[in-house]
Design an enzyme around this catalytic site. Structure first.
Site, short mmCIF file in Angstrom:
data_model
loop_
_atom_site.label_atom_id
_atom_site.label_comp_id
_atom_site.label_asym_id
_atom_site.label_seq_id
_atom_site.Cartn_x
_atom_site.Cartn_y
_atom_site.Cartn_z
N PRO A 161 0.78 -1.22 0.00
CA PRO A 161 0.00 0.00 0.00
C PRO A 161 0.82 1.28 0.00
O PRO A 161 1.73 1.47 0.79
CB PRO A 161 -0.74 -0.10 1.32
CG PRO A 161 0.19 -0.89 2.19
CD PRO A 161 1.22 -1.52 1.35
N GLU A 162 0.44 2.15 -0.88
CA GLU A 162 0.95 3.51 -0.88
C GLU A 162 -0.23 4.38 -0.44
O GLU A 162 -1.27 3.82 -0.08
CB GLU A 162 1.48 3.86 -2.27
CG GLU A 162 2.51 2.83 -2.75
CD GLU A 162 3.07 3.07 -4.14
OE1 GLU A 162 3.19 4.22 -4.54
OE2 GLU A 162 3.38 2.08 -4.82
#
Length: 275
Positions: A2-3
């Site tokens: 996840p960004e």
DNA sequence: AACGGTGTTGGATT
DNA sequence: TAATCCAACACCGT
């Protein structure tokens, strides 16, 4: 996984699923996920209610009653989802937050890199990890001028400079490659060599690209799903990440993959020339 | 079938 | 101080 766009999507889902639920019991199947004393973690959270879920960069901030906040980072593959208390425990579930209504929030992480930590809500932004974060990539926080000033002082390639979270928070390997392609900047360009015009373009591309990715519910490459276990849709909008050998959407040159600062890096060798 | 690569971060090393 | 390297871990594709 996840960004910023994925973490934000998870946050929005979690708010709908677990806000105002009271924790009856914590089960720690893999205590190393917790930073600090894991029994203290358990004892502190039992009896508290989740009042709000925020985000800073790629960090989730669970605010509980009693002025307690849990700072949670998903690292590569961490995910949260909700189950009934009698549902079978999946293989990579490491932390379970059992609520008083027989539902439970489960933290699942194949690689076990994710971390969670309790702090007093008042002290959250004094944490070293949060303190070092640059501005959020939205127009009201992220100033072009400030970004330009900092870039001019960086004697480092633009890709690792954007990954280190101090210039702007929330970019990871996928979105860095994407925004550099958008801005026609070679990932190996030394940050201080960037022209004023390129910095402005890059700044605007970062804001726009991340906003679009949030709207699309994030990017699913192999394993990312949100709190409802749905995939994102932004993978269909990618231009370079994972597109090695495919033709550049602008100039039809094959996308190249190299290693920059130990990370796989995708770019168009024609559009993104080194300065 | 062994090996290199994978969306991240921070601690050690230089 | 700042840049660079690598470990933490499991899985997947070649």
């Amino acid at each position: 996984m996840p960004e910023l766009p994925e973490v934000e999507t998870v946050r929005q889902g979690l708010r709908k699923l677990v806000l105002n639920k009271r924790i009856e019991k914590i089960v720690l199947l893999y205590p190393k996920i917790v930073i600090g004393d894991s029994s203290l973690f358990k004892n502190t959270l039992e009896g508290l209610t989740i009042k709000e879920i925020g985000r800073r960069g790629k960090y989730l901030l669970f605010n509980f009653t009693e002025g307690i906040t849990m700072v949670s980072h998903l690292r590569m593959e961490g995910k949260y989802f909700v189950r009934n208390s009698d549902d079978e425990i999946e293989k990579h579930t490491h932390v379970i937050f059992k609520f008083t209504d027989k539902k439970e929030l489960r933290y699942n992480d194949v690689r076990k890199f994710g971390r969670m930590e309790l702090v007093r809500t008042d002290d959250v932004f004094n944490l070293k990890s949060l303190k070092k974060l640059g501005p959020e990539p939205i127009a009201s926080d992220f100033s072009t001028l400030d970004f330009a000033t900092k870039l001019k002082k960086k004697n480092k390639m633009i890709k690792p400079a954007l990954l280190d979270q101090t210039l702007v928070a929330g970019l990871g390997n996928i979105y860095v490659d994407e925004v550099l392609w958008m801005s026609k900047i070679n990932p190996q360009t030394i940050a201080s060599h960037l022209k004023e015009e390129q910095i402005k373009t890059l700044h605007d591309a970062i804001i726009l690209e991340l906003a679009k990715a949030v709207s699309a519910g994030g990017t699913t490459i192999r394993s990312y799903t949100n709190a409802f276990e749905n995939s994102g849709a932004f993978q269909f909008e990618l231009n370079v990440y994972g597109k090695t050998g495919e033709l550049c959407a602008r100039c039809h040159t094959p996308i190249k993959k190299i290693v920059v600062a130990q990370r796989g890096t995708h770019f168009c060798p024609n559009c993104q020339k080194v300065e």
